[in-house]
Scaffold this active site. Structure first.
Site, short mmCIF file in Angstrom:
data_model
loop_
_atom_site.label_atom_id
_atom_site.label_comp_id
_atom_site.label_asym_id
_atom_site.label_seq_id
_atom_site.Cartn_x
_atom_site.Cartn_y
_atom_site.Cartn_z
N GLU A 74 -2.23 -9.15 4.32
CA GLU A 74 -2.21 -9.62 5.70
C GLU A 74 -3.60 -9.79 6.30
O GLU A 74 -3.77 -10.49 7.31
CB GLU A 74 -1.37 -8.68 6.57
CG GLU A 74 -1.94 -7.29 6.78
CD GLU A 74 -1.57 -6.30 5.69
OE1 GLU A 74 -1.68 -5.09 5.92
OE2 GLU A 74 -1.16 -6.75 4.59
N HIS A 132 -3.80 -5.19 0.76
CA HIS A 132 -3.27 -5.71 2.03
C HIS A 132 -3.40 -7.23 2.07
O HIS A 132 -4.48 -7.76 2.32
CB HIS A 132 -4.03 -5.08 3.21
CG HIS A 132 -3.71 -3.63 3.41
ND1 HIS A 132 -2.65 -3.22 4.19
CD2 HIS A 132 -4.29 -2.52 2.93
CE1 HIS A 132 -2.61 -1.89 4.18
NE2 HIS A 132 -3.58 -1.44 3.42
N SER A 163 1.38 -14.01 38.24
CA SER A 163 0.03 -13.46 38.33
C SER A 163 -1.04 -14.52 38.15
O SER A 163 -2.22 -14.27 38.41
CB SER A 163 -0.16 -12.39 37.25
OG SER A 163 -0.14 -12.98 35.96
N GLY A 164 -0.64 -15.70 37.68
CA GLY A 164 -1.63 -16.73 37.34
C GLY A 164 -2.01 -16.67 35.88
O GLY A 164 -2.73 -17.53 35.38
N GLY A 165 -1.53 -15.64 35.15
CA GLY A 165 -1.84 -15.48 33.75
C GLY A 165 -0.88 -16.22 32.83
O GLY A 165 0.08 -16.85 33.27
N VAL A 166 -1.14 -16.12 31.53
CA VAL A 166 -0.39 -16.87 30.53
C VAL A 166 1.06 -16.40 30.46
O VAL A 166 1.99 -17.21 30.52
CB VAL A 166 -1.05 -16.73 29.14
CG1 VAL A 166 -0.23 -17.45 28.08
CG2 VAL A 166 -2.47 -17.27 29.18
N ASP A 167 1.28 -15.09 30.33
CA ASP A 167 2.62 -14.58 30.07
C ASP A 167 3.60 -14.90 31.20
O ASP A 167 4.69 -15.42 30.96
CB ASP A 167 2.57 -13.06 29.83
CG ASP A 167 1.69 -12.69 28.65
OD1 ASP A 167 1.46 -13.56 27.78
OD2 ASP A 167 1.21 -11.55 28.59
N SER A 168 3.21 -14.56 32.43
CA SER A 168 4.14 -14.80 33.54
C SER A 168 4.35 -16.30 33.76
O SER A 168 5.45 -16.73 34.14
CB SER A 168 3.63 -14.14 34.82
OG SER A 168 2.44 -14.74 35.29
N SER A 169 3.33 -17.12 33.48
CA SER A 169 3.47 -18.57 33.67
C SER A 169 4.46 -19.16 32.68
O SER A 169 5.32 -19.98 33.04
CB SER A 169 2.10 -19.25 33.52
OG SER A 169 1.18 -18.77 34.47
N CYS A 196 0.84 -1.20 0.00
CA CYS A 196 0.00 0.00 0.00
C CYS A 196 0.88 1.26 0.00
O CYS A 196 1.49 1.59 -1.00
CB CYS A 196 -0.96 -0.04 1.18
SG CYS A 196 -2.36 1.12 1.01
#
Length: 509
Positions: free
Chosen positions: A169, A167, A221-227, A79
């Protein structure tokens, strides 16, 4: 070093989507703003020039030195990128006579070119531009056209430089994935070896080399990233990783014990800290959302600091920073205006003289989940909805009290379990219950009530940057309303939020 595709970001809303599509094709890529474009090295196999809200006809339009990359490696202008290549080589870009937004159809495709291999006409593509390339230099060869756009795609003769005015994508471009694969594999000769398994192996080895026998502290934290970050670090340094999970009194019902138990089963060295009373005391009398966040952040840092200092010779702070956070910090327009304060443990490294280690800083959210699956992390953690750092504090409008927290916890537990029972949980990006600072009249039995109103919020999204309200079945919503009112004392009215982001945000505060 992995083979890399560099994406020059000129400010398009689709730039991150280009990167996500390339990663899905198992090729590593990086986004760099046009004004911070890095020097090329031997790992770079190609460059993609993104779209932009700017016009190339504007004297202040974003530009880079194209001679620094052309003929050195393949280039694909998308584009705005295609228009920039054309204009800077003597072509002409003019305002479009016909609006070129939305679906269009490639009616002509030149035969025998690698970019359009295995793509047949007609092929639906997605246009999104106010300008168009009206004329091209002699060395430019038209590769594809639509009914209204004669130069829908081109190649510069004698070099592997291409431009497309649509585009690829976005999913609306039916053969967009094939076109990107053609560019990556047939033109750039990428090996497609960027996989979750390779990421795990390489990251663990890098962490071992970087950290050696140093002690690392990480807030879970119990979340995905920190786990996922914790398991990668654990694989690299074992018991030298010290995880801290703080109960701020603003977690979901029974979450503190459930998360601690799940982490212990994963073999992590984890310390749980019950700090509910400290957070409640700090939040007394505060109703402003920003002040709530700052109060929570301040106490978290104090609690985390105290616990971390119990660990001898700790030198590193582990964080679950992911790639969108990194991109945002150096975006084309600079860091975004403050919609809300970030909840990460800002201030700790300086306070504790720690170095930062971020194992996930090169990954998008969906890639983090794939890596977590590769690491065999419990699906209950990997598929968990995002949960705000300040927790239920920003789902309770107005002042925070333990009594209000208990009400929201009970209603939220019923809502989340209801989504799971009806096989709706995985269709939702994020869900929760918001307690409003109003009371309404109701009738229970023969008695008049004057109790609290709550909002059910459920959205669908890919990355949280934009979101749509989730069209949950009316029968399910009726069941949830009835169950919450009957089982949670203090609630006599339930409403459903049908606002999308933008203009609303996912959370209410």
């Amino acid at each position: 070093m992995h083979e890399t595709i560099l994406i020059v970001d000129f400010g398009s809303q689709y730039t991150q989507l280009i990167a996500r599509r390339i990663r899905e094709l198992n090729v590593y890529c990086e986004i760099h703003p046009y004004h911070h474009f890095p020097a090329l090295n031997s790992s770079v196999k190609g460059v993609i020039l993104s779209g932009s809200p700017s016009s190339v006809r504007d004297p202040n339009a974003p530009k880079i030195d194209l001679n620094s990359i052309r003929k050195k490696m393949p280039v694909l202008g998308v584009c705005y990128g295609a228009q920039l290549l054309a204009q800077m080589n003597g072509g002409e870009v003019m305002p479009s006579k016909i609006r070129e937004y939305g679906r269009a159809s490639l009616e002509k495709i030149a035969s025998g070119n690698e970019l359009f291999g295995n793509i047949q006409i007609p092929s639906t593509v997605w246009m999104s531009h106010a300008d168009t390339i009206s004329s091209i230099p002699n060395e430019f060869e038209i590769l594809a056209s639509t009914r209204d756009v004669s130069v829908a795609a081109y190649k510069i003769q004698g070099e592997s430089t291409y431009g497309i005015q649509f585009h690829p994508e976005v999913t609306h471009s039916i053969d967009g994935k094939q076109l990107l694969q053609n560019f990556l594999v047939e033109i750039c000769r990428c090996k497609q070896d960027w996989t979750p398994a390779s990421f795990v192996d390489e990251t663990v080895q890098q962490l071992k080399h970087t950290l050696n026998n140093d002690q690392v502290v990480l807030g879970l934290s119990g979340g995905v990233d920190s786990s996922v970050a914790a398991i990668l670090l654990h694989k690299a340094i074992g018991k030298n990783l010290h995880c801290i999970f703080v109960d701020n009194g603003l977690l979901r019902k029974n979450e503190y014990n459930a998360v601690l138990e799940s982490y212990q089963h994963m073999g992590l060295n984890i310390t749980g800290v019950d700090a509910k009373s400290r957070f409640y005391t700090a939040l007394e009398g505060i109703s402003d959302p920003e002040l709530k966040r700052k109060a929570i952040g301040k106490i978290f840092i104090e609690v985390f600091d105290t616990e971390a200092k119990r660990i001898k010779d700790v030198k590193w702070l582990g964080q679950g920073t992911i790639y969108p956070d990194v991109i945002e910090s150096v975006s084309v327009k600079g860091p975004s205006a403050t919609i809300k304060s970030h909840h990460n443990v800002g201030g700790l490294p300086e306070r504790m003289n720690l170095k930062i280690i971020e194992p996930l800083r090169s990954l998008f959210k969906d890639e983090v989940r794939k890596v977590g699956k590769q690491l065999e992390i419990d699906p209950a953690i990997l598929n968990r909805h995002p949960f705000p750092g300040p927790g239920l504090a920003i789902r309770i409008l107005g002042e925070i009290t333990p009594e209000k927290v208990a009400i929201v916890q009970e209603a939220d537990a019923l809502f989340i379990q209801g989504l799971k029972n009806h096989n709706l949980y995985d269709e939702v990006w994020q869900a929760g219950v918001i307690l409003l600072p109003v009371q309404s009249v109701g009738v229970m039995g023969d008695e008049r009530t004057y109790e609290n109103a709550v909002v059910l919020r459920a959205v669908t999204s890919v990355d949280g940057m934009t979101a749509d309200w989730c069209h949950l079945p009316h029968k399910f919503l009726a069941e949830m309303s009835n169950e919450i009112i009957n089982k949670v004392k203090g609630i006599n009215r339930v409403v459903y939020d049908i606002s999308s982001k933008p203009p609303a945000t996912i959370e209410w505060e």
